[in-house]
Scaffold this motif. Sequence first.
Motif, short mmCIF file in Angstrom:
data_model
loop_
_atom_site.label_atom_id
_atom_site.label_comp_id
_atom_site.label_asym_id
_atom_site.label_seq_id
_atom_site.Cartn_x
_atom_site.Cartn_y
_atom_site.Cartn_z
N ARG A 5 68.93 47.97 39.46
CA ARG A 5 68.52 47.51 40.78
C ARG A 5 68.96 46.08 41.03
N THR A 6 69.25 45.29 40.01
CA THR A 6 69.52 43.88 40.19
C THR A 6 70.94 43.50 39.87
N ALA A 7 71.69 44.36 39.23
CA ALA A 7 73.07 44.04 38.89
C ALA A 7 73.88 45.30 38.91
N ALA A 44 73.86 61.11 36.80
CA ALA A 44 74.80 60.08 37.21
C ALA A 44 74.47 58.73 36.59
N THR A 45 75.50 57.94 36.39
CA THR A 45 75.34 56.52 36.11
C THR A 45 75.28 55.82 37.46
N VAL A 46 74.29 54.99 37.66
CA VAL A 46 74.07 54.38 38.97
C VAL A 46 74.38 52.88 38.92
N VAL A 47 75.15 52.44 39.88
CA VAL A 47 75.41 51.02 40.09
C VAL A 47 74.76 50.63 41.40
N HIS A 48 73.69 49.83 41.33
CA HIS A 48 73.00 49.45 42.56
C HIS A 48 73.47 48.09 43.02
N ALA A 49 74.04 48.05 44.20
CA ALA A 49 74.53 46.80 44.78
C ALA A 49 74.09 46.75 46.24
#
Length: 389
Positions: A5-7, A44-49
């Motif tokens: 959530r932060t990076a 899934a691998t999640v990238v939160h931006a």
Amino acid sequence: MDDTRTAAAPTLAPAAGPLAGFTVGVTAARRADELIALLRRRGATVVHAPALRIVPLADDSELLAATKELIGCAPDTVVATTAIGFRGWIEAADGWGIGEELLARLRATELLARGPKVKGAVRAAGLVETWSPQSESLAEVLDRMLAGGVAGRRIALQLHGEPLPGFVEALRAAGADVVVVPVYRWMAPEDLAPMDRLLDAVAGGGIDAVSFTSAPAAASLLSRAQERGMTEAVLAGLRGDVLSACVGPVTALPLQARGVDTVQPERFRLGPLVQLLCQELPGRARVLPVAGHRVEIRGHAVLVDAELRPVPPAGMALLRALARRPGWVVGRPELLRALPGAGRDEHAVETAMARLRGALGAPNLIQTVVKRGYRLALDAGECAGGSAG
């Protein structure tokens, strides 16, 4: 708080699923927790931006001024466009001590709600909508208003984070007095680092899909790419191997305007959006019969006979180079060029190849051809072997 959530540093989901081995970027600020959970539950691998942040309603002087104006001079019609925006408007008015006055005005006016979710928010406030389309389409709302005639009518339009110039202009051209109600506004996130890392991943091929749940988020991501001087690289990624998944057609507009193809679910909800990704991403994966095994090449991992095998970036680069011409010999110089950040030493190919074989768990998938290079051990009859390069 979850690191995702932060990076924008991905963490492989522990359980295999339809999205296992794929990396999905999430640009949402609102309801991001729900979307991330749905994606990770499917592997899934999640990238939160987060591409946006919301200005707190109680601090928004524009909303206060518009609310007082409507209380002082009643509108003939109010158009509510989003459930969260309508609820926030009522809550903000309560905080300013003018909530009951606003509700009284809304009870005495024609109230149009854009779709079932907005209708639910209207009724939760103790109001009853005059009309609501099933399609959730603002275009349908506009058509109905224009068909009934709006000349001389005072219309209040609750915005949902971005201006609606086509909607407003059409009403004004037809003779309406339009008052916009900016219930909440989108702004760039305070921490731009996650969005920058997502942009780097899009440009560098380190991500398989990016999900968008609002048009402002899509526009914000493209705007940040322009600020960093990487617009063309990002657009090349989005027009190429990176899938752009949008929750609906309005969300897709900023991307489509830049020549980016998008996919959208039939129902404009998070669940159908995730299901669409579950169909689209595996459908893009390369599947090959190799040495008696079923090998499916995904974003950052490989399914070998349905077993998920995470592979490091260098190994994936080599595997993709071999898979472009399965069964053919690919020379070390070409494989060296495929390695990310590789120099001139062909020993780097041998090292990365050894790690790739170890990651796959089946060393016989890749054959060494002495003094020539390597090839995938494609099952007999699948294609004619030979040499490449």
